[in-house]
Design an enzyme around this catalytic site. Structure first.
Site, short mmCIF file in Angstrom:
data_model
loop_
_atom_site.label_atom_id
_atom_site.label_comp_id
_atom_site.label_asym_id
_atom_site.label_seq_id
_atom_site.Cartn_x
_atom_site.Cartn_y
_atom_site.Cartn_z
N GLU A 57 0.81 -1.22 0.00
CA GLU A 57 0.00 0.00 0.00
C GLU A 57 0.85 1.27 0.00
OE1 GLU A 57 -0.51 -2.66 1.83
OE2 GLU A 57 -2.62 -3.27 1.71
N PHE A 69 -10.74 -7.53 14.62
CA PHE A 69 -9.73 -7.98 13.66
C PHE A 69 -9.40 -6.87 12.66
CE2 PHE A 69 -8.68 -10.13 9.58
CZ PHE A 69 -7.43 -10.59 9.97
N GLN A 70 -8.14 -6.53 12.54
CA GLN A 70 -7.65 -5.47 11.64
C GLN A 70 -8.26 -4.10 11.93
OE1 GLN A 70 -7.84 -7.11 7.59
NE2 GLN A 70 -5.79 -7.93 7.93
N LYS A 104 -17.31 -0.80 7.28
CA LYS A 104 -17.85 -1.80 6.36
C LYS A 104 -19.37 -1.74 6.32
CE LYS A 104 -17.03 -6.57 5.02
NZ LYS A 104 -16.35 -7.83 5.32
N MET A 127 24.25 8.60 0.30
CA MET A 127 24.18 9.90 0.96
C MET A 127 24.58 9.78 2.43
SD MET A 127 23.81 13.02 0.65
CE MET A 127 22.87 13.74 -0.69
C1 LIG Z 1 18.60 14.64 0.48
C2 LIG Z 1 17.87 15.94 0.31
C3 LIG Z 1 18.59 17.10 0.08
C4 LIG Z 1 17.93 18.30 -0.16
N1 LIG Z 1 18.67 19.40 -0.50
C5 LIG Z 1 18.03 20.52 -0.92
C6 LIG Z 1 18.75 21.64 -1.46
O1 LIG Z 1 19.97 21.63 -1.56
N2 LIG Z 1 18.05 22.71 -1.88
C7 LIG Z 1 16.67 22.75 -1.81
O2 LIG Z 1 16.07 23.73 -2.26
N3 LIG Z 1 15.97 21.74 -1.29
C8 LIG Z 1 16.62 20.61 -0.86
N4 LIG Z 1 15.89 19.56 -0.39
C9 LIG Z 1 14.41 19.69 -0.34
C10 LIG Z 1 13.95 20.43 0.91
O3 LIG Z 1 13.99 19.56 2.00
C11 LIG Z 1 12.52 21.00 0.71
O4 LIG Z 1 11.65 19.95 0.38
C12 LIG Z 1 12.43 22.05 -0.39
O5 LIG Z 1 13.43 23.01 -0.26
C13 LIG Z 1 11.07 22.71 -0.34
O6 LIG Z 1 10.89 23.52 -1.45
P1 LIG Z 1 9.69 24.57 -1.52
O7 LIG Z 1 9.72 25.42 -0.30
O8 LIG Z 1 9.79 25.21 -2.85
O9 LIG Z 1 8.41 23.61 -1.60
P2 LIG Z 1 7.28 23.25 -0.53
O10 LIG Z 1 7.85 22.68 0.67
O11 LIG Z 1 6.31 22.43 -1.28
O12 LIG Z 1 6.62 24.64 -0.19
C14 LIG Z 1 5.84 25.30 -1.15
C15 LIG Z 1 5.26 26.56 -0.55
O13 LIG Z 1 4.42 27.13 -1.55
C16 LIG Z 1 3.17 27.49 -0.95
N5 LIG Z 1 2.12 27.39 -1.97
C17 LIG Z 1 1.45 26.30 -2.40
N6 LIG Z 1 0.55 26.63 -3.32
C18 LIG Z 1 0.64 27.97 -3.49
C19 LIG Z 1 -0.05 28.92 -4.31
N7 LIG Z 1 -1.02 28.55 -5.16
N8 LIG Z 1 0.30 30.21 -4.21
C20 LIG Z 1 1.27 30.62 -3.36
N9 LIG Z 1 1.95 29.77 -2.55
C21 LIG Z 1 1.64 28.46 -2.63
C22 LIG Z 1 2.97 26.50 0.18
O14 LIG Z 1 2.11 27.03 1.16
C23 LIG Z 1 4.41 26.31 0.68
O15 LIG Z 1 4.74 27.23 1.69
C24 LIG Z 1 16.52 18.36 -0.10
C25 LIG Z 1 15.80 17.20 0.19
C26 LIG Z 1 16.46 15.99 0.38
C27 LIG Z 1 15.66 14.77 0.63
C1 LIG Z 2 12.75 5.51 4.39
C2 LIG Z 2 14.06 6.16 4.64
N1 LIG Z 2 14.98 5.57 5.46
C3 LIG Z 2 16.18 6.16 5.67
C4 LIG Z 2 16.50 7.34 5.07
C5 LIG Z 2 17.85 8.01 5.31
N2 LIG Z 2 18.61 8.07 4.06
C6 LIG Z 2 18.67 9.19 3.31
S1 LIG Z 2 19.56 8.99 1.91
C7 LIG Z 2 19.93 7.40 2.31
C8 LIG Z 2 20.80 6.55 1.41
C9 LIG Z 2 20.15 6.26 0.11
O1 LIG Z 2 20.91 5.25 -0.54
P1 LIG Z 2 20.61 4.86 -2.04
O2 LIG Z 2 19.16 4.63 -2.23
O3 LIG Z 2 21.52 3.78 -2.46
O4 LIG Z 2 20.94 6.22 -2.82
P2 LIG Z 2 22.38 6.95 -2.99
O5 LIG Z 2 22.50 7.97 -1.89
O6 LIG Z 2 23.43 5.90 -2.89
O7 LIG Z 2 22.30 7.59 -4.33
C10 LIG Z 2 19.35 7.04 3.54
C11 LIG Z 2 19.50 5.72 4.19
C12 LIG Z 2 15.51 7.92 4.25
N3 LIG Z 2 15.71 9.11 3.66
N4 LIG Z 2 14.34 7.30 4.03
#
Ligand SMILES: Cc1cc2nc3c(=O)[nH]c(=O)nc-3n(C[C@H](O)[C@H](O)[C@H](O)COP(=O)(O)OP(=O)(O)OC[C@H]3O[C@@H](n4cnc5c(N)ncnc54)[C@H](O)[C@@H]3O)c2cc1C
Ligand SMILES: Cc1ncc(C[n+]2csc(CCOP(=O)(O)OP(=O)(O)O)c2C)c(N)n1
Ligand SMILES: [Mg+2]
Length: 576
Positions: free
Chosen positions: A51, A113-114, A163, A475
């Protein structure tokens, strides 16, 4: 005219009226009446393998197509398996509706159940969750769920239906009157004083930077952002989720900001005198140390959600509105500006790392993930929809696949959910059957939901799966390398033979280990019918640069160590 209907039939009647054509789900006892009724309605059901896959597919479907995604599951474990996907959608404001079966109402509270209190579990990770115990409440709950999911700041809504409510009958007809909910009226009028303040700040600014976020895509404000940026002649930096909201090839695009953003973008933000935050929420991956973030800059924040204003960063002018509407109003009054000196200065900061072309760098016999991603970009001419998983490959995708169009990057930003990529790609393909869809995933995250390959095979859905196989939870390994003295605790990762795994599903599996092999396998994957998996055996201990350590100042970046001759450029704008 009112007709007699069961609750189960009403569920599908409502979905048809809401325009739903595809749902993602998995059956079980408490939702069986609904599954039985489903056969009589013109809706495609995609049988997932877990799911979690259903909620991610609904998410990918919504992000790629711009509509609402629907997931369906049984009570108990079926419902709890949806939770990670619901939290993912909540963090990134994605409109999905999840429908779950619940034990009969007279058994609720008896550990039947569930039985699980799924409305309680999902309360903090949904816009709202409904428990429906009476047949006559099914339509109002589903109508409100769709209304809530897509209005204002979008997000997930759950409807849990017992249900007995599914089995009961009532006289029913579709109520076409739009939903009105007390206490939920997205504000649409823009405060004149804030507008005037914003205009004044824009006029006075010498060093503005536009921070383009996902709100641009959600609002459909691509044209207005472009007109606005061109009018005031300001550089545009994008968040990870904002990529595609402004064309990568536009001369005013300076690249991604934040932890793995371009070095010059982060420097420009720190030196700016005005930040124009358009539909972005100043995530900590974006700001680094909030205490030292953009101290020289005044801030204009436009966001539809008032709770985002002054949450992380104090705004000097705050416009709570739909971005497109707000920009239309601003475009009526803002005068043309010229910031060519500022743009030139930002360009000069690209310095050492920007000028080399990754495509023409000599092949040293190693296969690097950025090369693979950049080649996929080149070979698909930047036109594909890419769903990523989470990790290094996700950041390299953001750096090396240059998105021109909105809704072409589908990635879990806020929750950073491993296992998202493949199911999200399947959902995206079903929303946009005309588009070429790739899943770019890590060897770790792919294995979390790899069973969905079977869904793709059964449903005949074509996505191309690029496994960036570095033999590590890359990462996390990178963090161990930088901050834990290379003590690689639980990050080396053994994987099955991915080619054979694809073949076991009746799918084509390919492999590339050297740079010259990349173009051929990409070409073969694109030409083949059905889902194809490519196992890209890449350099194991490469790291993503630049990097702002968590909580560090935004301009205190770790840069790629200079070893000559380097085969990799540090960042990606060398090609644009
Ligand atoms: C491994 C990893 C590394 C990351 N590194 C980076 C990085 O280097 N740089 C980076 O930028 N991010 C990075 N991120 C992502 C980061 O964590 C955030 O998810 C991201 O920065 C959020 O972007 P955002 O604020 O544009 O989007 P959102 O979090 O989606 O926010 C959007 C905003 O827009 C508003 N909004 C929605 N609809 C409307 C509308 N119609 N009009 C006006 N406002 C609206 C919402 O209210 C919200 O405040 C990383 C994520 C991971 C997993
Ligand atoms: C469900 C979940 N568990 C743990 C993490 C922490 N985490 C972030 S990146 C990462 C490694 C990802 O490894 P892989 O999928 O091989 O991608 P790579 O970084 O090697 O490109 C982990 C364990 C996460 N983001 N999500
Ligand atoms: Mg890996």
């Amino acid at each position: 005219m009112a007709l007699e209907r069961t609750g189960a039939q009403i569920i599908w009647e409502c979905l048809v009226h809401e325009g739903v054509t595809t749902v993602f789900g998995y059956p079980g006892g408490a939702i069986l009446p609904a599954y039985d009724a489903m056969l009589d309605y013109p809706i495609r059901h995609v049988l997932v393998r877990h799911e979690q896959g259903a909620s991610h597919m609904a998410d990918g479907y919504a992000r790629a197509g711009g509509g609402v995604g629907v997931a369906i599951a049984t009570s108990g474990p079926g419902a709890t398996n949806l939770v990670t996907g619901i939290a993912t959608a909540q963090m990134d404001s994605v409109p999905i509706v999840c429908i779950t079966g619940q034990v009969p109402s007279k058994l609720i509270g008896y550990d039947a159940f569930q039985e699980t209190d799924i409305t309680g579990i999902t309360l903090p990770i949904t816009k709202h969750s409904y428990l429906v115990t009476r047949v006559q409440d099914i339509m109002p709950a589903i109508k409100e769920a769709f209304h809530l999911a897509k209005s204002g700041r979008p997000g997930p809504v759950l409807v849990d239906i017992t249900k007995d409510a599914q089995q009961a009958k009532t006289n029913w007809e579709w109520d076409a009157i739009p939903v009105k909910m007390r206490g939920h009226r997205p504000k649409l009028t823009i405060a004149k004083s804030q507008m005037a303040k914003a205009v004044e700040l824009i006029k006075a600014s010498k060093k503005p930077v536009i921070l383009a976020g996902q709100g641009i895509l959600q609002s459909g404000a691509m044209k207005e952002v472009r007109q606005f940026a061109e009018r005031i002649n300001a550089p545009v930096a994008m968040t990870l989720l904002g990529l595609g909201g402004f064309p990568a090839s536009h001369p005013l695009n300076i690249g991604m900001m934040g932890m793995h953003g371009e070095a010059w973008v982060n420097h420009a933000i720190q030196e700016a005198d005005l930040l124009l935050a358009f539909g972005m929420r100043f995530d900590d991956r974006v700001t680094g140390n909030i205490k030292t973030y953009a101290l020289n800059a005044r801030k204009i924040h436009i966001d539809i959600d008032p709770s985002e204003i002054n949450k992380n960063v104090t705004a000097d002018a705050a416009i709570v509105a739909d971005l497109r509407h707000a920009l239309k109003d601003l475009l009526d009054v803002v005068e043309p500006g010229d910031h060519s000196q500022w743009l030139k200065y930002i360009g000069s900061m690209k310095g050492d790392s920007a000028v080399r072309d990754i495509q023409s760098l000599p092949d040293n016999g190693h296969l690097y993930a950025p090369h693979v991603i950049n080649d996929i970009w080149r070979l698909t001419e930047g036109n594909a929809i890419i769903a990523t998983d989470v990790g290094q490959h996700q950041m390299w995708e953001a750096q090396y696949y240059h998105h021109e169009k909105p809704r072409t990057l589908i990635t879990s930003g806020g929750l950073g959910t491993m296992g998202f990529g493949l199911p999200a790609a399947i959902g995206a393909k079903l929303a946009r059957p005309d588009a070429e869809v790739w899943a770019i995933v890590g060897d770790g995250g792919f294995q979390m939901t790899a069973a969905e390959l079977s869904t793709a095979a059964q449903e005949g859905v074509k996505v191309n799966v690029a496994v960036i196989n570095n033999g590590y939870l890359g990462m996390v390994r990178q963090w161990q390398e930088f901050f834990y003295e290379r003590r690689y605790a639980a990050t080396p990762l053994r994987s099955p033979d991915f080619v054979k795994l694809a073949e076991a599903h009746g799918l084509l599996g390919l492999r590339a280990e050297k740079r010259p092999e990349v173009a051929d396998v990409v070409k073969r994957a694109r030409e083949a019918e059905g889902t194809v998996l490519i196992d890209f055996r890449v350099e194991q201990e490469d790291s993503v640069y630049p990097m702002v350590p968590a909580g560090a100042d935004l301009d205190a970046m770790i840069r790629r160590p200079q070893q000559e001759p380097s085969v990799l450029v540090e960042s990606a704008t060398d090609l644009i």
